[in-house]
Write an enzyme that holds these catalytic residues in place. Structure first.
Site, PDB file in Angstrom:
ATOM      1  CD  GLU A   1       7.555  35.492  47.363  1.00 38.27           C
ATOM      2  OE1 GLU A   1       7.724  35.241  46.250  1.00 38.27           O
ATOM      3  OE2 GLU A   1       8.314  36.729  47.804  1.00 38.27           O
TER       4      GLU A   1
ATOM      5  CD  GLU B   1       8.306  37.979  39.733  1.00 37.20           C
ATOM      6  OE1 GLU B   1       9.490  38.478  39.850  1.00 37.20           O
ATOM      7  OE2 GLU B   1       7.781  37.183  40.584  1.00 37.20           O
TER       8      GLU B   1
END
Length: 240
Positions: A65, A181
């Site tokens: 990520e 997020e």
């Protein structure tokens, strides 16, 4: 699906997302991320924009990520920072994964001109100039098959392919994912004021709402493809 935090920096469980994804066998993905400085209410909450390369399920889920993140308890300020993260075990405790080049991280940095965890500047302003950062994780088709991080035009370093297993990312990714997020600590039963992206909805348009563009992935022949037919998922549509 997203980093729960390194040991000793465990944020609450209230993750919320606005992201787009699809399941496709791949050798990596990339995108241009519009960079902002969102307001974050609590020091143990964060806001981020990122891509996830993933494969596996449950405690076998593995990821590579990268993106930008505002997270006071990790960086000591309210600036957006370049970050990377990986998990071998679906974010399971006691070792859910590793941020950046922290102790225990398997990331091997090969170019010191980019500092993992560095603050990003300049940042976009509402109604003003817009700034982006181009990020990629790509599985080397050569001998070692390592997962390489590219920042702009710089190959920064890699996660060794040996860090992963054959049910996870050692052979390929099978999901590409892009989005934002936040952590909602829900203090006193009240939803956090922490912003995602710019803190503005897409209906407000360019220069107001954050974006991710030039969304691509690399097929199993390592050929770049435009990511199409993405499925949208928003966990708190009234907020993000």
């Amino acid at each position: 699906m997203a980093p729960p935090g390194p040991s000793g920096l465990e944020p609450p469980s209230g993750h919320e997302y606005a992201h787009a994804y699809t399941f496709v066998d791949n050798q990596g993905e990339q995108a241009d991320f519009n960079c902002w400085k969102p307001a974050v209410e609590q020091t143990d909450e964060f806001s981020l924009s990122q891509l996830w390369v993933g494969r596996g399920s449950g405690t076998g889920h593995q990821t590579a990520e990268t993106g930008w993140q505002v997270y006071y308890n990790l960086y000591g300020d309210w600036q957006p920072h370049l970050f990377i993260y990986t998990t071998q075990n679906g974010y399971s405790l006691p070792n859910p994964g590793y941020y950046n080049c922290d102790l225990g991280s398997p990331f091997v940095q090969t170019d010191s001109s980019v500092i993992i965890g560095e603050p990003l500047s300049p940042v976009s302003t509402c109604g003003g100039s817009q700034y982006t950062v181009t990020l990629m994780f790509y599985r080397d088709p050569g001998t070692n098959h390592n997962w390489w991080l590219k920042y702009g035009n710089t190959w920064v370093g890699y996660y060794p392919n040996s860090w992963f297993n054959s049910a996870g990312l050692a052979d390929k990714g099978d999901e590409i994912d892009y989005g934002g997020e936040i952590i909602n600590e829900n203090n006193g039963g009240v939803h956090t004021t922490t912003q995602m992206g710019s803190g503005h909805f897409p209906s407000e348009g360019l220069q107001h709402s954050a974006f991710i563009k030039h969304i691509q992935y690399f097929d199993m022949n390592s050929i770049s493809q435009n990511a199409s037919s993405l499925s949208r998922s928003v966990s708190g549509a009234s907020y993000y």
